[in-house]
Enzyme design. Sequence first.
Site, short mmCIF file in Angstrom:
data_model
loop_
_atom_site.label_atom_id
_atom_site.label_comp_id
_atom_site.label_asym_id
_atom_site.label_seq_id
_atom_site.Cartn_x
_atom_site.Cartn_y
_atom_site.Cartn_z
CE LYS A 8 -2.66 3.60 1.48
NZ LYS A 8 -2.45 4.64 2.51
N GLY A 11 -0.73 8.38 0.10
CA GLY A 11 -0.66 9.54 -0.92
C GLY A 11 0.88 10.18 -0.61
N GLY A 41 -4.79 10.76 -0.32
CA GLY A 41 -5.54 11.76 0.47
C GLY A 41 -4.85 13.35 0.45
CG ASP A 159 -4.10 2.96 5.50
OD1 ASP A 159 -3.11 2.76 4.66
OD2 ASP A 159 -4.26 4.08 6.20
CE LYS A 214 -0.60 4.61 7.48
NZ LYS A 214 -1.06 4.54 6.18
N1 LIG Z 1 1.80 7.28 16.99
C1 LIG Z 1 1.93 7.59 15.55
N2 LIG Z 1 3.02 7.25 14.96
C2 LIG Z 1 3.37 7.61 13.53
N3 LIG Z 1 2.61 8.58 12.67
C3 LIG Z 1 1.23 8.86 13.42
C4 LIG Z 1 0.93 8.40 14.79
N4 LIG Z 1 -0.21 9.01 15.11
C5 LIG Z 1 -0.57 9.58 13.91
N5 LIG Z 1 0.47 9.69 13.11
C6 LIG Z 1 0.18 10.24 11.60
O1 LIG Z 1 -0.06 9.32 10.72
C7 LIG Z 1 0.42 9.84 9.58
C8 LIG Z 1 0.40 8.45 8.52
O2 LIG Z 1 -1.02 8.43 8.23
P1 LIG Z 1 -1.44 9.03 6.67
O3 LIG Z 1 -1.15 10.46 6.73
O4 LIG Z 1 -2.87 8.45 6.48
O5 LIG Z 1 -0.63 8.23 5.84
P2 LIG Z 1 -0.94 7.58 4.38
O6 LIG Z 1 -0.91 8.54 3.47
O7 LIG Z 1 0.75 7.22 4.09
O8 LIG Z 1 -1.70 6.80 4.62
C9 LIG Z 1 1.70 10.29 9.99
O9 LIG Z 1 2.22 11.25 8.98
C10 LIG Z 1 1.60 11.00 11.37
O10 LIG Z 1 1.15 12.27 11.20
C1 LIG Z 2 -12.73 6.77 2.81
C2 LIG Z 2 -11.40 7.62 2.76
O1 LIG Z 2 -11.05 8.27 3.77
N1 LIG Z 2 -10.75 7.41 1.53
C3 LIG Z 2 -9.42 7.98 1.42
C4 LIG Z 2 -9.04 7.60 0.13
C5 LIG Z 2 -7.50 7.81 -0.17
C6 LIG Z 2 -6.44 7.46 0.83
O2 LIG Z 2 -6.80 6.80 1.85
O3 LIG Z 2 -5.26 8.13 0.97
P1 LIG Z 2 -4.08 7.93 1.76
O4 LIG Z 2 -3.63 6.64 2.04
O5 LIG Z 2 -3.28 8.68 1.20
O6 LIG Z 2 -4.45 8.41 3.10
C7 LIG Z 2 -9.63 9.61 1.32
O7 LIG Z 2 -10.71 9.96 0.73
O8 LIG Z 2 -8.46 10.59 1.44
#
Ligand SMILES: Nc1ncnc2c1ncn2[C@@H]1O[C@H](COP(=O)(O)OP(=O)(O)O)[C@@H](O)[C@H]1O
Ligand SMILES: CC(=O)N[C@@H](CCC(=O)OP(=O)(O)O)C(=O)O
Length: 253
Positions: A8, A11, A41, A159, A214
């Site tokens: 995975k 973004g 995202g 995720d 996640k």
């Molecule tokens: N305990 C934690 N450890 C690491 N990251 C965390 C934690 N709690 C929140 N985060 C946040 O989660 C983010 C990762 O999730 P997300 O932004 O959705 O990433 P992705 O786009 O890779 O799915 C990190 O950038 C950080 O800001």
């Molecule tokens: C329902 C929901 O939240 N969908 C996400 C889909 C994209 C995503 O998950 O992107 P990242 O992995 O970069 O966070 C969104 O709209 O942001």
Amino acid sequence: MKDIVVIKLGGNALQSLTDIFYTKLRELQNQYGIIIVHGGGPQLDEMLGRLHIKTSKQDGIRITPKETMEVVSMVLAGSINKEVVCQLQKEGIKAVGLSGCDGELLCVTPLNKEQFGYVGELQSVNVPLLESLLQQGMIPVIAPIGVDRSYDRFNINADSAAAGIASFLQAKQLFFFTDVPGIMEKDTLLTSIDKGYIHTLMGNGTLAGGMIPKVEAALKAIDHHVQEVCIISCLAKYQKGIGTTITKGVNVQ
Ligand SMILES: Nc1ncnc2c1ncn2[C@@H]1O[C@H](COP(=O)(O)OP(=O)(O)O)[C@@H](O)[C@H]1O
Ligand SMILES: CC(=O)N[C@@H](CCC(=O)OP(=O)(O)O)C(=O)O
């Protein structure tokens, strides 16, 4: 059929993939069937902003009214999916882009339409379609959009889509590539964490925002017999012992 590894790409990770990543991917492809699920995202936030469409998330899940869903399709299944596929092909890696609508790849039911709008929960995956692409040496690159029975499109958290796909395919490994080294507690990287400790960290606010879906997705995959689940930085060298491994059992920290 080779064992399957699901990767995975978040973004943020998409914006910083290095040569190390592509080299490792080529190596992995010799041994495993690889499936990539991407997010987007931050790119969605940016496009919604440009279009002056307000957006918000609850526990890392985007509230997705119909108007937002149009943009989700445009950005995830359109520009990002094609960009990832082209980038892989440029690196000499054969790839096919799909969203969950194509070949009814990802079928969903609404998570909670009143609360979240067009956000879907994965119910089934067209496994034979993915297997036939893997058999041709292709990497399926999947945008996290699903369809319900009426063929309405739904936004799926990437995720949770990746974990669902890994579970349906009984994948050997699931990697979440993101923009942090793994799960952090204060300034320390947790190299291994179990279910119980994840709930403790959720309860005390250590885990927040996008990390919540996640870890929830990671736990779901472990419960569905995916052998190894790891959250790691897209900048890491992708070797054993880096990032955070999610385990079912007793926490070894
Ligand atoms: N305990 C934690 N450890 C690491 N990251 C965390 C934690 N709690 C929140 N985060 C946040 O989660 C983010 C990762 O999730 P997300 O932004 O959705 O990433 P992705 O786009 O890779 O799915 C990190 O950038 C950080 O800001
Ligand atoms: C329902 C929901 O939240 N969908 C996400 C889909 C994209 C995503 O998950 O992107 P990242 O992995 O970069 O966070 C969104 O709209 O942001």
